[in-house]
Enzyme design. Structure first.
Site, PDB file in Angstrom:
ATOM      1  N   GLY A  10       0.808  -1.211   0.000  1.00  0.00           N
ATOM      2  CA  GLY A  10       0.000   0.000   0.000  1.00  0.00           C
ATOM      3  C   GLY A  10       0.841   1.261   0.000  1.00  0.00           C
ATOM      4  O   GLY A  10       2.080   1.210   0.047  1.00  0.00           O
ATOM      5  N   LEU A  12       1.256   3.777   2.267  1.00  0.00           N
ATOM      6  CA  LEU A  12       2.029   4.150   3.450  1.00  0.00           C
ATOM      7  C   LEU A  12       3.121   3.140   3.771  1.00  0.00           C
ATOM      8  O   LEU A  12       4.263   3.521   4.050  1.00  0.00           O
ATOM      9  CB  LEU A  12       1.099   4.339   4.651  1.00  0.00           C
ATOM     10  CG  LEU A  12       1.776   4.751   5.956  1.00  0.00           C
ATOM     11  CD1 LEU A  12       2.586   6.031   5.788  1.00  0.00           C
ATOM     12  CD2 LEU A  12       0.738   4.917   7.065  1.00  0.00           C
ATOM     13  N   ALA A  78      -4.610  -2.670   6.022  1.00  0.00           N
ATOM     14  CA  ALA A  78      -6.027  -2.493   6.343  1.00  0.00           C
ATOM     15  C   ALA A  78      -6.858  -2.663   5.083  1.00  0.00           C
ATOM     16  O   ALA A  78      -6.348  -2.533   3.961  1.00  0.00           O
ATOM     17  CB  ALA A  78      -6.280  -1.103   6.931  1.00  0.00           C
ATOM     18  N   THR A  80      -9.204  -0.661   3.039  1.00  0.00           N
ATOM     19  CA  THR A  80      -9.452   0.780   2.970  1.00  0.00           C
ATOM     20  C   THR A  80     -10.456   1.177   1.889  1.00  0.00           C
ATOM     21  O   THR A  80     -10.695   2.361   1.694  1.00  0.00           O
ATOM     22  CB  THR A  80      -8.136   1.542   2.723  1.00  0.00           C
ATOM     23  OG1 THR A  80      -7.519   1.042   1.534  1.00  0.00           O
ATOM     24  CG2 THR A  80      -7.185   1.373   3.907  1.00  0.00           C
ATOM     25  N   THR A 121      -7.901   6.191  11.590  1.00  0.00           N
ATOM     26  CA  THR A 121      -8.579   7.116  10.682  1.00  0.00           C
ATOM     27  C   THR A 121      -9.542   8.029  11.415  1.00  0.00           C
ATOM     28  O   THR A 121     -10.052   7.679  12.490  1.00  0.00           O
ATOM     29  CB  THR A 121      -9.364   6.303   9.635  1.00  0.00           C
ATOM     30  OG1 THR A 121     -10.196   7.163   8.865  1.00  0.00           O
ATOM     31  CG2 THR A 121     -10.253   5.257  10.299  1.00  0.00           C
ATOM     32  N   TYR A 146     -16.310   0.582   7.430  1.00  0.00           N
ATOM     33  CA  TYR A 146     -14.873   0.867   7.514  1.00  0.00           C
ATOM     34  C   TYR A 146     -14.534   1.528   8.848  1.00  0.00           C
ATOM     35  O   TYR A 146     -13.628   1.084   9.572  1.00  0.00           O
ATOM     36  CB  TYR A 146     -14.445   1.754   6.351  1.00  0.00           C
ATOM     37  CG  TYR A 146     -13.059   2.335   6.487  1.00  0.00           C
ATOM     38  CD1 TYR A 146     -11.928   1.518   6.389  1.00  0.00           C
ATOM     39  CD2 TYR A 146     -12.870   3.691   6.716  1.00  0.00           C
ATOM     40  CE1 TYR A 146     -10.654   2.037   6.522  1.00  0.00           C
ATOM     41  CE2 TYR A 146     -11.591   4.224   6.846  1.00  0.00           C
ATOM     42  CZ  TYR A 146     -10.494   3.394   6.752  1.00  0.00           C
ATOM     43  OH  TYR A 146      -9.236   3.919   6.893  1.00  0.00           O
ATOM     44  N   LYS A 150     -12.276  -0.124  11.913  1.00  0.00           N
ATOM     45  CA  LYS A 150     -11.026   0.524  12.317  1.00  0.00           C
ATOM     46  C   LYS A 150     -11.069   0.877  13.810  1.00  0.00           C
ATOM     47  O   LYS A 150     -10.043   0.782  14.503  1.00  0.00           O
ATOM     48  CB  LYS A 150     -10.768   1.766  11.467  1.00  0.00           C
ATOM     49  CG  LYS A 150     -10.380   1.466  10.027  1.00  0.00           C
ATOM     50  CD  LYS A 150      -9.071   0.703   9.910  1.00  0.00           C
ATOM     51  CE  LYS A 150      -7.867   1.572  10.235  1.00  0.00           C
ATOM     52  NZ  LYS A 150      -6.587   0.821  10.073  1.00  0.00           N
ATOM     53  N   TRP A 171      -7.233  11.537   4.278  1.00  0.00           N
ATOM     54  CA  TRP A 171      -7.013  12.067   2.922  1.00  0.00           C
ATOM     55  C   TRP A 171      -5.601  11.732   2.427  1.00  0.00           C
ATOM     56  O   TRP A 171      -4.830  12.605   2.041  1.00  0.00           O
ATOM     57  CB  TRP A 171      -7.247  13.563   2.906  1.00  0.00           C
ATOM     58  CG  TRP A 171      -8.636  14.012   3.226  1.00  0.00           C
ATOM     59  CD1 TRP A 171      -9.585  13.335   3.922  1.00  0.00           C
ATOM     60  CD2 TRP A 171      -9.244  15.260   2.861  1.00  0.00           C
ATOM     61  NE1 TRP A 171     -10.745  14.065   4.018  1.00  0.00           N
ATOM     62  CE2 TRP A 171     -10.558  15.269   3.365  1.00  0.00           C
ATOM     63  CE3 TRP A 171      -8.797  16.371   2.166  1.00  0.00           C
ATOM     64  CZ2 TRP A 171     -11.429  16.336   3.192  1.00  0.00           C
ATOM     65  CZ3 TRP A 171      -9.657  17.441   2.001  1.00  0.00           C
ATOM     66  CH2 TRP A 171     -10.956  17.422   2.500  1.00  0.00           C
TER      67      TRP A 171
END
Length: 313
Positions: A10, A12, A78, A80, A121, A146, A150, A171
């Site tokens: 992903g 990050l 995750a 997402t 998040t 979601y 989380k 974002w």
């Protein structure tokens, strides 16, 4: 120091691995695929150690992490896809990843007595009002599958560990994966009129900048809840789109100029496409970072400029 990073396919996780490499910290990447499946951009993550791991398989997670003996885990993995999470056929899987997978990692970190960083998040809140959400606020009211899963992940971390960082972001954009910027650049090529919501307010987060902060944090014992986005002020998705196109033109992409692409602001209700409820208020209070001696991220405008120069579009 040795750090295991989940979700390296992903946006990050990719940048966190590269940041570890820059600092000479041993990084071990993991994801569901048998080998690294992120963008092959020639950066360090593409050649660093990788271990496949199905987060929903508790025994496998325990065996993998214990075998690697990391000093810390940064849990970026995750589900997402916010709208797809609302589909009934996906909900069990979303929960298995965002809650069950997180709990599995937290339990192993507790066994090894090592810190865990969980990336969360703003969707754990209801997104109402105009006040920025404080990191230690416990007024949780997620509006989506979601957000709910989380939040369950957050609670699993807290229930199993004392040495934890819960870092909420919003974002997000990065090189490795899809995001709002890439979407706008693509649709801006295809259409000469775009409708973008202007009543959802927040601040973008560049994973390249965030990775630097996360690696700073994981080397400390300043545990707890944090919020992290780029600086530069709160904006709407409409404002963000206008700045994306303005900077694209500045970089020589005239096809995004105002006389070629008309961007019209609309309300979320007028836009009316999403399955999942989006927060109107994604403002995150980041003062706790400063209070604990961490450096704030650059402005989102600066981050956007650096990001666009990296992209081929």
């Amino acid at each position: 120091m040795k750090v295991l990073v989940t979700g390296v396919a992903g946006q990050l996780g990719h940048d966190v691995m590269n940041e570890l490499s820059k600092r000479g910290i041993e990084g071990i990447g993991s994801d569901i695929a048998d080998s690294y499946a992120g963008v092959q951009d020639g950066t360090a993550v593409t050649t660093m150690k990788y271990v496949p791991m199905d987060l929903t398989d508790g025994e496998s997670v325990e065996a993998r992490i214990i075998f690697e003996q990391p000093d810390a885990v940064i849990h970026c993995a995750a589900w997402t896809a916010v709208d797809a999470a609302e589909d009934e056929e996906n909900q069990a899987k979303v929960k298995a990843i965002n809650f069950g997978g997180t709990r599995n990692v937290a339990k192993v970190c507790a066994t090894l007595d090592i810190p865990m960083m969980y990336i969360s998040t703003d969707y754990v809140f209801d997104g109402q009002g105009e006040e920025p959400w404080k990191p230690d606020c416990k007024d949780y009211k997620p509006l989506s599958v979601y957000g709910s899963t989380k939040l369950q992940g957050e609670k699993a971390v807290v229930a199993n560990l004392e040495k934890f960082f819960i870092v909420r972001i919003a974002w997000v954009f990065g090189v490795n994966g899809n995001n709002f910027i890439k979407t706008m650049l693509n649709v801006g090529k295809k259409y000469n009129q775009l409708r973008v919501v202007n009543d959802q307010i927040g601040t973008p987060t560049y994973t390249y900048d965030l990775a630097r902060l996360l690696v700073d944090m994981i080397q400390t014992d300043k545990y707890g809840y944090y919020h992290a986005t780029n600086e530069g002020g709160y904006i709407s998705w409409y404002d963000f789109t206008k700045e994306i196109f303005r900077q694209a033109v500045e970089l020589g992409y005239e096809e995004y100029s105002e006389d070629k692409v008309l961007v019209t602001p609309v309300t979320t209700q007028e836009y009316g496409v999403s399955k999942a409820a989006r927060p109107f208020n994604s403002r995150l209070d980041k003062s706790k970072l400063v209070e604990n001696g961490f450096e704030l991220l650059p402005t989102w405008q600066d981050a956007l400029f650096r990001y666009l120069k990296e992209l081929e579009f």
